[in-house]
Design a protein around this motif. Structure first.
Motif, PDB file in Angstrom:
ATOM      1  N   GLY A 146       0.783  -1.230   0.000  1.00 26.17           N
ATOM      2  CA  GLY A 146       0.000   0.000   0.000  1.00 26.17           C
ATOM      3  C   GLY A 146       0.813   1.278   0.000  1.00 26.17           C
ATOM      4  N   VAL A 147       2.121   1.172  -0.269  1.00 27.21           N
ATOM      5  CA  VAL A 147       2.983   2.355  -0.289  1.00 27.21           C
ATOM      6  C   VAL A 147       3.004   2.928  -1.702  1.00 27.21           C
ATOM      7  N   GLU A 148       2.739   4.205  -1.803  1.00 25.13           N
ATOM      8  CA  GLU A 148       2.766   4.882  -3.099  1.00 25.13           C
ATOM      9  C   GLU A 148       4.213   5.222  -3.449  1.00 25.13           C
ATOM     10  N   VAL A 149       4.638   4.881  -4.659  1.00 30.41           N
ATOM     11  CA  VAL A 149       5.978   5.204  -5.138  1.00 30.41           C
ATOM     12  C   VAL A 149       5.838   6.269  -6.214  1.00 30.41           C
ATOM     13  N   LEU A 150       6.442   7.413  -5.957  1.00 35.83           N
ATOM     14  CA  LEU A 150       6.334   8.564  -6.847  1.00 35.83           C
ATOM     15  C   LEU A 150       7.601   8.739  -7.674  1.00 35.83           C
ATOM     16  N   SER A 151       7.450   9.323  -8.834  1.00 31.74           N
ATOM     17  CA  SER A 151       8.604   9.611  -9.689  1.00 31.74           C
ATOM     18  C   SER A 151       9.421  10.773  -9.147  1.00 31.74           C
ATOM     19  N   GLU A 152       8.743  11.716  -8.531  1.00 32.13           N
ATOM     20  CA  GLU A 152       9.398  12.913  -8.033  1.00 32.13           C
ATOM     21  C   GLU A 152       9.052  13.151  -6.573  1.00 32.13           C
ATOM     22  N   LYS A 153       9.834  13.983  -5.961  1.00 30.76           N
ATOM     23  CA  LYS A 153       9.653  14.325  -4.560  1.00 30.76           C
ATOM     24  C   LYS A 153       8.454  15.258  -4.379  1.00 30.76           C
ATOM     25  N   PRO A 154       7.469  14.857  -3.568  1.00 34.62           N
ATOM     26  CA  PRO A 154       6.335  15.753  -3.296  1.00 34.62           C
ATOM     27  C   PRO A 154       6.680  16.759  -2.201  1.00 34.62           C
ATOM     28  N   ASP A 155       5.723  17.547  -1.859  1.00 32.71           N
ATOM     29  CA  ASP A 155       5.931  18.574  -0.835  1.00 32.71           C
ATOM     30  C   ASP A 155       5.545  18.102   0.561  1.00 32.71           C
ATOM     31  N   ASN A 156       5.470  16.785   0.789  1.00 32.45           N
ATOM     32  CA  ASN A 156       5.044  16.254   2.078  1.00 32.45           C
ATOM     33  C   ASN A 156       6.169  15.422   2.704  1.00 32.45           C
ATOM     34  N   PRO A 157       7.094  16.057   3.453  1.00 32.96           N
ATOM     35  CA  PRO A 157       8.227  15.337   4.013  1.00 32.96           C
ATOM     36  C   PRO A 157       7.838  14.241   5.013  1.00 32.96           C
ATOM     37  N   ALA A 158       6.739  14.401   5.717  1.00 24.43           N
ATOM     38  CA  ALA A 158       6.330  13.369   6.686  1.00 24.43           C
ATOM     39  C   ALA A 158       5.953  12.084   5.965  1.00 24.43           C
ATOM     40  N   ALA A 159       5.249  12.188   4.861  1.00 29.97           N
ATOM     41  CA  ALA A 159       4.865  11.004   4.094  1.00 29.97           C
ATOM     42  C   ALA A 159       6.090  10.320   3.522  1.00 29.97           C
ATOM     43  N   ILE A 160       7.068  11.095   3.102  1.00 30.90           N
ATOM     44  CA  ILE A 160       8.305  10.514   2.574  1.00 30.90           C
ATOM     45  C   ILE A 160       9.045   9.771   3.685  1.00 30.90           C
ATOM     46  N   ALA A 161       9.106  10.349   4.862  1.00 25.44           N
ATOM     47  CA  ALA A 161       9.802   9.699   5.978  1.00 25.44           C
ATOM     48  C   ALA A 161       9.164   8.357   6.309  1.00 25.44           C
ATOM     49  N   ILE A 162       7.863   8.287   6.290  1.00 26.09           N
ATOM     50  CA  ILE A 162       7.165   7.024   6.569  1.00 26.09           C
ATOM     51  C   ILE A 162       7.486   6.008   5.485  1.00 26.09           C
ATOM     52  N   GLY A 163       7.444   6.436   4.227  1.00 25.86           N
ATOM     53  CA  GLY A 163       7.754   5.540   3.117  1.00 25.86           C
ATOM     54  C   GLY A 163       9.178   5.033   3.174  1.00 25.86           C
ATOM     55  N   LEU A 164      10.128   5.902   3.511  1.00 24.16           N
ATOM     56  CA  LEU A 164      11.524   5.484   3.630  1.00 24.16           C
ATOM     57  C   LEU A 164      11.714   4.503   4.780  1.00 24.16           C
ATOM     58  N   GLY A 165      10.970   4.683   5.850  1.00 22.29           N
ATOM     59  CA  GLY A 165      11.037   3.735   6.967  1.00 22.29           C
ATOM     60  C   GLY A 165      10.566   2.359   6.537  1.00 22.29           C
ATOM     61  N   LEU A 166       9.482   2.309   5.790  1.00 21.45           N
ATOM     62  CA  LEU A 166       8.980   1.026   5.283  1.00 21.45           C
ATOM     63  C   LEU A 166       9.984   0.409   4.302  1.00 21.45           C
ATOM     64  N   LEU A 167      10.600   1.238   3.468  1.00 19.31           N
ATOM     65  CA  LEU A 167      11.597   0.740   2.528  1.00 19.31           C
ATOM     66  C   LEU A 167      12.789   0.149   3.279  1.00 19.31           C
ATOM     67  N   ALA A 168      13.249   0.836   4.307  1.00 17.19           N
ATOM     68  CA  ALA A 168      14.379   0.331   5.090  1.00 17.19           C
ATOM     69  C   ALA A 168      14.038  -1.018   5.722  1.00 17.19           C
ATOM     70  N   ALA A 169      12.834  -1.134   6.252  1.00 17.13           N
ATOM     71  CA  ALA A 169      12.423  -2.401   6.847  1.00 17.13           C
ATOM     72  C   ALA A 169      12.365  -3.508   5.803  1.00 17.13           C
ATOM     73  N   LEU A 170      11.889  -3.183   4.612  1.00 16.80           N
ATOM     74  CA  LEU A 170      11.821  -4.161   3.527  1.00 16.80           C
ATOM     75  C   LEU A 170      13.202  -4.626   3.119  1.00 16.80           C
ATOM     76  N   LEU A 171      14.136  -3.687   2.982  1.00 19.08           N
ATOM     77  CA  LEU A 171      15.502  -4.049   2.600  1.00 19.08           C
ATOM     78  C   LEU A 171      16.200  -4.846   3.691  1.00 19.08           C
ATOM     79  N   MET A 172      15.960  -4.507   4.946  1.00 16.70           N
ATOM     80  CA  MET A 172      16.579  -5.237   6.058  1.00 16.70           C
ATOM     81  C   MET A 172      16.048  -6.668   6.114  1.00 16.70           C
ATOM     82  N   SER A 173      14.797  -6.867   5.774  1.00 15.32           N
ATOM     83  CA  SER A 173      14.227  -8.209   5.820  1.00 15.32           C
ATOM     84  C   SER A 173      14.739  -9.071   4.668  1.00 15.32           C
ATOM     85  N   ALA A 174      15.263  -8.421   3.614  1.00 18.51           N
ATOM     86  CA  ALA A 174      15.777  -9.169   2.465  1.00 18.51           C
ATOM     87  C   ALA A 174      17.194  -9.670   2.704  1.00 18.51           C
ATOM     88  N   ARG A 175      17.850  -9.212   3.733  1.00 18.67           N
ATOM     89  CA  ARG A 175      19.246  -9.623   4.000  1.00 18.67           C
ATOM     90  C   ARG A 175      19.328 -11.013   4.506  1.00 18.67           C
TER      91      ARG A 175
END
Length: 110
Positions: free
Chosen positions: A81-110
């Motif tokens: 359910g995470v939206e992946v955008l081509s460009e950076k939007p003006d909502n830094p809080a939403a980006i921080a949440i998405g990056l946190g989920l990405l980090a968790a996904l990458l850590m689980s792949a190790r």
């Protein structure tokens, strides 16, 4: 939400760490300062094709492999359910949440 450049940056960071290369050394191999390269890894700056090619050479993979990894991460994030955008939007809080989920996904792949 997360941006595609941030996905690519996190992939590069993960692969750089797997290869045991320090960020400053990797940056130098790409002809960048450590701070400029750090912005690429965080998704604050966008990687150009020449930099992608140099990064791929340093990692011993074709550039397409890096983009395939990013595409696979994008697909997994979209399933969660995470939206992946081509460009950076003006909502830094939403980006921080998405990056946190990405980090968790990458850590689980190790």
């Amino acid at each position: 939400m997360v941006t595609y450049p941030a996905l690519v940056g996190k992939i590069l960071a993960q692969q750089r760490e797997v290869h045991g290369v320090k960020q400053g050394d990797f940056a130098a191999a790409l002809g960048l300062s450590q701070s400029a390269y750090s912005r690429l890894e965080s998704g604050d700056s966008v990687l150009n094709l020449a930099q992608l090619r140099k990064a791929a050479i340093q990692l011993g993979v074709p550039p397409s492999k890096i983009l395939n990894w990013a595409d696979n991460c994008e697909a997994q994030l979209r399933l969660q359910g995470v939206e992946v955008l081509s460009e950076k939007p003006d909502n830094p809080a939403a980006i921080a949440i998405g990056l946190g989920l990405l980090a968790a996904l990458l850590m689980s792949a190790r």
